[in-house]
Design a protein around this motif. Structure first.
Motif, mmCIF file in Angstrom:
data_model
loop_
_atom_site.group_PDB
_atom_site.id
_atom_site.type_symbol
_atom_site.label_atom_id
_atom_site.label_comp_id
_atom_site.label_asym_id
_atom_site.label_seq_id
_atom_site.Cartn_x
_atom_site.Cartn_y
_atom_site.Cartn_z
ATOM 1 N N VAL A 1 0.890 -1.156 0.000
ATOM 2 C CA VAL A 1 0.000 0.000 0.000
ATOM 3 C C VAL A 1 0.931 1.210 0.000
ATOM 4 O O VAL A 1 1.606 1.486 1.003
ATOM 5 N N VAL A 2 1.016 1.894 -1.143
ATOM 6 C CA VAL A 2 2.102 2.870 -1.322
ATOM 7 C C VAL A 2 1.689 4.246 -0.775
ATOM 8 O O VAL A 2 1.392 5.181 -1.519
ATOM 9 N N ASP A 3 1.744 4.347 0.560
ATOM 10 C CA ASP A 3 1.322 5.595 1.207
ATOM 11 C C ASP A 3 2.297 6.738 0.939
ATOM 12 O O ASP A 3 1.903 7.910 0.958
ATOM 13 N N MET A 4 3.578 6.410 0.684
ATOM 14 C CA MET A 4 4.531 7.490 0.382
ATOM 15 C C MET A 4 4.251 8.095 -0.997
ATOM 16 O O MET A 4 4.482 9.281 -1.221
ATOM 17 N N HIS A 5 3.751 7.281 -1.911
ATOM 18 C CA HIS A 5 3.337 7.830 -3.215
ATOM 19 C C HIS A 5 2.115 8.727 -3.044
ATOM 20 O O HIS A 5 1.986 9.744 -3.717
ATOM 21 N N ALA A 6 1.220 8.308 -2.129
ATOM 22 C CA ALA A 6 -0.028 9.057 -1.966
ATOM 23 C C ALA A 6 0.238 10.513 -1.600
ATOM 24 O O ALA A 6 -0.453 11.420 -2.086
ATOM 25 N N ILE A 7 1.266 10.758 -0.755
ATOM 26 C CA ILE A 7 1.463 12.142 -0.290
ATOM 27 C C ILE A 7 2.159 13.048 -1.303
ATOM 28 O O ILE A 7 2.470 14.190 -0.997
ATOM 29 N N THR A 8 2.388 12.530 -2.520
ATOM 30 C CA THR A 8 2.904 13.439 -3.566
ATOM 31 C C THR A 8 1.839 14.496 -3.903
ATOM 32 O O THR A 8 2.145 15.530 -4.478
ATOM 33 N N LEU A 9 0.573 14.171 -3.567
ATOM 34 C CA LEU A 9 -0.507 15.172 -3.566
ATOM 35 C C LEU A 9 -0.994 15.211 -2.114
ATOM 36 O O LEU A 9 -1.068 14.156 -1.474
ATOM 37 N N LEU B 1 5.959 14.700 -6.583
ATOM 38 C CA LEU B 1 5.142 14.248 -7.721
ATOM 39 C C LEU B 1 6.028 14.046 -8.955
ATOM 40 O O LEU B 1 5.866 13.096 -9.709
ATOM 41 N N TYR B 2 7.007 14.940 -9.093
ATOM 42 C CA TYR B 2 7.935 14.828 -10.228
ATOM 43 C C TYR B 2 8.815 13.574 -10.090
ATOM 44 O O TYR B 2 9.048 12.846 -11.059
ATOM 45 N N ALA B 3 9.255 13.331 -8.854
ATOM 46 C CA ALA B 3 10.188 12.214 -8.619
ATOM 47 C C ALA B 3 9.464 10.882 -8.386
ATOM 48 O O ALA B 3 10.110 9.853 -8.188
ATOM 49 N N TYR B 4 8.137 10.898 -8.412
ATOM 50 C CA TYR B 4 7.311 9.706 -8.163
ATOM 51 C C TYR B 4 7.842 8.457 -8.886
ATOM 52 O O TYR B 4 8.002 7.392 -8.272
ATOM 53 N N PRO B 5 8.138 8.542 -10.185
ATOM 54 C CA PRO B 5 8.577 7.313 -10.880
ATOM 55 C C PRO B 5 9.905 6.768 -10.355
ATOM 56 O O PRO B 5 10.159 5.570 -10.447
ATOM 57 N N SER B 6 10.727 7.648 -9.791
ATOM 58 C CA SER B 6 11.998 7.198 -9.257
ATOM 59 C C SER B 6 11.765 6.427 -7.947
ATOM 60 O O SER B 6 12.400 5.398 -7.686
ATOM 61 N N LYS C 1 2.885 15.063 -16.274
ATOM 62 C CA LYS C 1 2.310 16.171 -17.061
ATOM 63 C C LYS C 1 0.807 16.250 -16.834
ATOM 64 O O LYS C 1 0.238 17.323 -16.642
ATOM 65 N N GLU C 2 0.147 15.062 -16.827
ATOM 66 C CA GLU C 2 -1.315 15.062 -16.630
ATOM 67 C C GLU C 2 -1.686 15.530 -15.230
ATOM 68 O O GLU C 2 -2.579 16.347 -15.057
ATOM 69 N N LYS C 3 -0.965 15.016 -14.216
ATOM 70 C CA LYS C 3 -1.348 15.340 -12.840
ATOM 71 C C LYS C 3 -0.964 16.761 -12.459
ATOM 72 O O LYS C 3 -1.675 17.421 -11.705
ATOM 73 N N ALA C 4 0.170 17.230 -12.953
ATOM 74 C CA ALA C 4 0.601 18.589 -12.604
ATOM 75 C C ALA C 4 -0.210 19.610 -13.408
ATOM 76 O O ALA C 4 -0.440 20.727 -12.959
ATOM 77 N N GLY C 5 -0.652 19.213 -14.593
ATOM 78 C CA GLY C 5 -1.474 20.092 -15.429
ATOM 79 C C GLY C 5 -0.748 21.383 -15.775
ATOM 80 O O GLY C 5 0.466 21.401 -15.967
ATOM 81 N N LYS C 6 -1.512 22.462 -15.792
ATOM 82 C CA LYS C 6 -0.927 23.749 -16.203
ATOM 83 C C LYS C 6 -0.103 24.367 -15.073
ATOM 84 O O LYS C 6 0.768 25.183 -15.310
ATOM 85 N N ASP C 7 -0.403 23.933 -13.839
ATOM 86 C CA ASP C 7 0.260 24.540 -12.692
ATOM 87 C C ASP C 7 1.537 23.767 -12.317
ATOM 88 O O ASP C 7 1.772 23.450 -11.158
ATOM 89 N N ARG C 8 2.350 23.500 -13.309
ATOM 90 C CA ARG C 8 3.524 22.654 -13.138
ATOM 91 C C ARG C 8 4.515 23.189 -12.111
ATOM 92 O O ARG C 8 5.083 22.442 -11.328
ATOM 93 N N GLU C 9 4.699 24.515 -12.142
ATOM 94 C CA GLU C 9 5.675 25.138 -11.237
ATOM 95 C C GLU C 9 5.306 24.888 -9.779
ATOM 96 O O GLU C 9 6.147 24.937 -8.894
ATOM 97 N N ASN C 10 4.025 24.661 -9.556
ATOM 98 C CA ASN C 10 3.534 24.538 -8.192
ATOM 99 C C ASN C 10 3.362 23.086 -7.743
ATOM 100 O O ASN C 10 2.933 22.835 -6.620
ATOM 101 N N ALA C 11 3.685 22.150 -8.638
ATOM 102 C CA ALA C 11 3.566 20.720 -8.263
ATOM 103 C C ALA C 11 4.681 20.377 -7.280
ATOM 104 O O ALA C 11 5.735 21.023 -7.282
ATOM 105 N N SER C 12 4.443 19.371 -6.432
ATOM 106 C CA SER C 12 5.493 19.003 -5.467
ATOM 107 C C SER C 12 6.656 18.326 -6.205
ATOM 108 O O SER C 12 6.461 17.683 -7.247
ATOM 109 N N LEU C 13 7.829 18.468 -5.601
ATOM 110 C CA LEU C 13 9.004 17.788 -6.154
ATOM 111 C C LEU C 13 8.775 16.273 -6.100
ATOM 112 O O LEU C 13 9.217 15.525 -6.963
#
Ligand code: AQP
Length: 344
Positions: A42-50, A126-131, A112-124
């Motif tokens: 249950v990937v709770d650490m992934h969940a908090i990317t949002l 969320l960007y590093a999620y795949p890593s 790209k889909e999750k950050a949408g247009k507000d990319r600058e404001n996405a959490s780091l």
């Protein structure tokens, strides 16, 4: 050295576990248990990317655990745990961050889909999620990863990271006993007629937890009446069902409902069309409702029963976490040696 087959996969505790998660992933988890030792996380650490409400995160973590158990995962023979219990995920994610290239992460469509247009404001995060996802799989030297189609790109990235690590440190992998590289390249297992279940309101959009309309998805907690209501209202087109799979082309909603039927009946779309080809949706939908209720209502009831026993769920996660940690810490020790970290 022969690499043992091992399965790893995860589900985020972000609420509204749905038919897509079930047919795209959890059903395959249940099947994989027969073939290899499995870890289901249950990937709770992934969940908090949002941002997540902490109390809801805890409740959703228990709910996903209950869904795993209700679907038939054997927590004694295999391992069910929540990610944050095993520190090695975050540790190895850092090493994966240092191996992955920014250009690789920039290509990830889910960000790209999750950050949408507000990319600058996405959490780091969320960007590093795949890593982090690569670290989840590699930490256990998992060889097979059952996921839905939307995770294909992330799995390819995990393979790239594994390959680059093995090649950047080839001499050191060999020195510590792994001449073919420390990490096996994990195989995505994306199979069956329902690798991407679409929204019931729009056949071009993925069925998703975060979609505001509850009518767009069948939740695993829905009762028979809710399942029936949602499927009866599911968007369709005016044509009867075609008699072959080719005829589903450009008919996203029909394709989706036939795929759902096929997955629930454990068959393929061609067989479903063999039975229903030429039929109107007014005939097909009641059959789909009947099948969906037959297959899903018992899972909802079992989830409810298990969810009421919070002590049992927490024991499953604690025991699973300890067993996962044993494997993880053994592997992490070798990884630390390979990259040159001093350890006593
Ligand atoms: N619609 C889907 N069809 C088939 N498989 C799906 N999966 C998710 N949606 C579908 C698969 O379910 C597993 C767990 O997914 P997750 O919870 O880790 O993350 P997700 O893909 O982000 O789920 P959602 O529902 O789409 O959440 P939101 O709305 O937050 O984006 C994975 O194996 C996934 O492929």
């Amino acid at each position: 050295m022969k690499i043992e087959k091992r399965v790893f996969s995860g589900v985020q505790p972000t609420g509204n576990l749905h038919l897509g998660n079930y047919l795209g992933a959890i059903v395959n988890f249940v099947e994989m248990q027969k073939e290899a030792p499995c870890l289901f996380c249950v990937v709770d650490m992934h969940a908090i990317t949002l941002w997540q409400d902490p109390d809801e995160l805890r409740a959703s973590t228990r709910e996903v655990t209950a869904a795993f158990l209700a679907a038939g995962i054997d927590a004694k023979k295999h391992i069910i745990f929540n990610q944050s219990r095993v520190d090695g995920h975050a540790y190895l994610a850092w090493i994966c961050n240092c191996v992955a290239r920014v250009g690789w992460l920039n290509r990830m469509t889910q960000f790209k889909e999750k950050a949408g247009k507000d990319r600058e404001n996405a959490s780091l995060g969320l960007y590093a999620y795949p890593s982090l996802m690569a670290a989840d799989v590699l930490l256990y030297r998992a060889t097979h990863v059952p996921v839905g189609d939307d995770q294909k790109q992330h799995l390819e990235l995990a393979r790239d990271i594994a390959q680059k690590f093995n090649s950047d440190f080839d001499e050191f992998c060999e020195r510590y006993g792994y001449p073919d590289g420390f990490f096996p390249l994990p195989e995505p297992m994306i199979s069956g007629p329902a690798t991407r279940i679409m929204s019931l309101r729009d056949g071009t959009r993925k069925m998703s937890k975060s979609e505001p309309s509850d009518m767009s998805r069948i939740n695993l907690t829905d009762n028979a009446d809710e399942i029936a209501k949602k499927l009866k209202k599911a968007k369709t087109d005016p044509e009867p069902l075609p008699s072959d799979v080719e005829g589903l082309k450009d008919r996203a909603e029909a394709d989706n409902l036939v795929g759902i039927y096929a997955a629930l009946a454990k068959t393929d779309k061609a067989s479903v069309l063999g039975e229903f080809g030429g039929a109107q949706f007014s005939k097909f939908k009641p059959a789909l409702v009947e099948l969906a209720v037959e297959k899903l209502a018992p899972i909802a009831a079992e989830m409810k029963r298990i969810s009421e026993d919070r002590a049992y769920i927490e024991e499953v996660l604690k025991d699973g976490g300890e067993r996962a940690n044993e494997i993880a810490s053994k592997h992490l020790r070798v990884v630390k040696d390979i990259v040159g970290f001093l350890q006593s």
